[in-house]
Design a protein around this motif. Structure first.
Motif, short mmCIF file in Angstrom:
data_model
loop_
_atom_site.label_atom_id
_atom_site.label_comp_id
_atom_site.label_asym_id
_atom_site.label_seq_id
_atom_site.Cartn_x
_atom_site.Cartn_y
_atom_site.Cartn_z
N PRO A 225 5.90 11.95 -2.41
CA PRO A 225 4.88 11.76 -3.45
C PRO A 225 5.24 10.60 -4.36
O PRO A 225 6.41 10.30 -4.61
CB PRO A 225 4.89 13.09 -4.20
CG PRO A 225 6.27 13.62 -3.99
CD PRO A 225 6.68 13.17 -2.62
N VAL A 226 4.24 9.92 -4.85
CA VAL A 226 4.39 8.79 -5.76
C VAL A 226 3.91 9.21 -7.14
O VAL A 226 2.79 9.74 -7.28
CB VAL A 226 3.60 7.57 -5.26
CG1 VAL A 226 3.73 6.42 -6.23
CG2 VAL A 226 4.10 7.16 -3.88
N ASP B 83 11.37 -1.49 -0.49
CA ASP B 83 10.74 -0.61 -1.48
C ASP B 83 9.86 -1.44 -2.41
O ASP B 83 10.17 -1.63 -3.59
CB ASP B 83 11.81 0.14 -2.27
CG ASP B 83 11.21 1.23 -3.15
OD1 ASP B 83 10.02 1.54 -2.96
OD2 ASP B 83 11.92 1.74 -4.03
N PRO B 84 8.74 -1.99 -1.91
CA PRO B 84 7.90 -2.85 -2.76
C PRO B 84 7.21 -2.09 -3.88
O PRO B 84 6.79 -2.70 -4.87
CB PRO B 84 6.89 -3.43 -1.77
CG PRO B 84 6.82 -2.43 -0.67
CD PRO B 84 8.20 -1.85 -0.55
N GLU B 85 7.07 -0.76 -3.74
CA GLU B 85 6.40 0.00 -4.78
C GLU B 85 7.22 0.07 -6.06
O GLU B 85 6.69 0.39 -7.12
CB GLU B 85 6.11 1.41 -4.28
CG GLU B 85 5.14 1.45 -3.10
CD GLU B 85 4.98 2.84 -2.54
OE1 GLU B 85 5.75 3.73 -2.97
OE2 GLU B 85 4.10 3.05 -1.69
#
Length: 498
Positions: free
Chosen positions: A107-108, A219-221
């Protein structure tokens, strides 16, 4: 089955108009039973039928087994493993339904930022050809910084992605903000550090008293703000623009960012410039120092009197040859100073093109003058050496005799013999002539007697004695024999005439 509009009209006529069921059926032309079913439910009619079996049901256990082993296995590979020979659409739909049950949940969560907390940084490579000079063009990197709280965007094009250029780009952007965020977020950029911050950038962070946070690989987020800003620059700033060079690019970009930071931000519900003052008030103060040249190195100037920065060569004044110099470089210029004394010996604008040689005309003229002086000095020395070697050396007969008497008895008096030399080769007939009575010096070796001259008795004291003399008056004069044969010449013993 009636439509939703007929269902709504039946309920209106019955409840609002108080129309009986028979009248409603007659008016709408439908069955009374249909009117009764419409009035008996509060939900609109939906067409439905019992589900039929699919061809994928027979192989679903095999699909689940494969997804349990490898949740990311593509549908094409699954079709090959289970021997599927039907259409791929139904199989892909079933795999899409079953796959989430075997993948781990990630989950984000949305992130909120406090004023002055951090700024996200990244390099953007614009898909445009920027003229770099010397007939070259390319797309140099653009350093982009986005403040987390206010979403203020700052950007600047750099010559390269080296540590020195990245530090200088940070300094210029933070100087424009006149503040330093408490944390700078970076991905694994080589000039910043991969897993560990480089020494130069760590020193820069210590000067600013800020923290460098390196994101995990792939991990671009973790820095989605600056990734979104890169896309915004590419879709809103770049289309329809032409540039004459990097300076023109930075000028147009700075003017456009002043407008872009006044737009209404959809996520914030406010303009970035309206939140900027509160954001900057919580940031750190910029160190009160002069803008330094972050790319520094020391070297000794050779005869070539050029130094290399990145891929380009820059000339240095030839008087610095053989001395140590300090090279200081930023994104605008290259400065070279002497290590002892600090005198400036070169200053060049930074070249954005690759593999170029930049020569200052003053350095070229000074090198030509020094080269001419050096060649004149060499020519003078060579002339003096030739004059010294060409000076005549006069040796008297007495000095030559003393020199001959000091030689060992078995030593050769000719210049053709050297110690350790074998005597297999034929003798050289051009032997030097020893000085005779009345001579001022030795006769040069190899000189032959003039043509037509007759050897006389006065010439018998020379080293070379003829075998026979021409008869004079019918008499044969006696010629004295030499006391011994020549020690190093075969066949050189002369016989006296009989």
């Amino acid at each position: 089955m009636i439509s939703v509009e007929d269902w709504a009209e039946i309920r209106r006529l019955h409840r609002a108009e108080q129309m009986p069921i028979r009248a409603i059926a007659r008016q709408l032309g439908i069955s009374k039973n249909t009117v009764k079913r419409a009035l008996a439910t509060d939900r609109p009619p939906v067409y439905s039928r019992p589900a039929k079996g699919s061809a994928v049901d027979a192989v679903e256990p095999l699909i689940r087994e494969l997804l349990k082993q490898t949740p990311t296995m593509p549908a094409t590979v699954i079709a090959e493993r289970i021997g599927w020979d039907r259409g791929m659409t139904v199989l892909k739909e079933r795999v899409r339904e079953l796959r989430p049950a075997y993948l781990p949940v990630d989950p984000v969560s949305r992130t909120t930022y406090q004023p002055g907390e951090l700024a996200q940084c990244d390099l953007w490579f614009p898909p445009a050809d920027i003229p770099l000079g010397y007939g070259q063009s390319g797309c140099p990197p653009v350093l982009v910084m986005v403040s987390g709280y206010s979403r203020i965007i700052a950007a600047r094009m750099l010559p390269a992605r080296t540590t020195g250029d990245l530090i200088d780009g940070h300094w210029k952007l933070l100087t424009g903000w006149n503040a330093v965020p408490r944390m700078l977020v970076w991905d694994n950029e080589a000039g910043i550090g991969r897993g560990k911050v480089t020494g130069d950038f760590a020193a820069f962070a210590g000067l600013l008293a800020t923290r460098i946070y390196l994101c995990k690989p792939r991990d671009p987020e973790a820095k989605g703000l600056v990734e979104r800003a890169n896309g915004y620059l590419e879709t809103s700033f770049l289309p329809g623009r032409t540039f004459t060079g990097p300076e023109d690019f930075n000028t147009q970009l700075t003017a456009w960012l002043a407008i872009a930071n006044r737009r209404q931000h959809r996520t914030l519900g406010a303009r970035p410039v309206d939140r900027w003052e509160a954001d900057r008030a919580q940031m750190l103060a910029l160190p009160p120092i002069d803008p330094p040249r972050w790319w520094r190195f020391a070297t000794r100037i050779g005869r070539d009197h050029y130094i290399r920065v990145d891929t380009c060569d820059y000339s240095v004044h030839p008087l610095a040859i053989g001395k140590k110099v300090q090279v200081r470089t930023d994104t605008d210029e290259v400065i070279v100073t002497l290590t002892l004394g600090g005198a400036e010996v070169a200053r060049h604008p930074r070249c954005w093109a690759k593999q170029q040689t930049l020569t200052d005309p003053v350095h070229a003229r000074a090198a030509a003058l020094l080269r001419g002086d050096y060649r004149h000095h060499q020519a003078t020395q060579a002339l003096a050496t030739r004059r010294h070697n060409a000076a005549p050396q006069v040796i008297s007969s007495r000095a030559a005799a003393e020199t001959t008497s000091r030689r060992p008895p078995d030593a050769c008096r000719c210049q053709d013999h050297r110690p350790g030399q074998t005597q297999d080769r034929p003798p050289d007939r051009r032997r030097p002539v020893l000085p005779g009575p009345g001579d001022e010096g030795p006769r040069p070796a190899g000189r032959r007697r003039a043509a037509g001259r007759t050897r006389l008795e006065g010439d018998l004291d020379t080293h070379r004695v003829p075998r026979r003399l021409p008869p004079a008056g019918g008499l044969r004069p006696r010629v004295p024999r030499r006391r011994g044969p020549h020690p190093h010449r075969r066949g050189s013993q002369e016989e006296s005439p009989r």
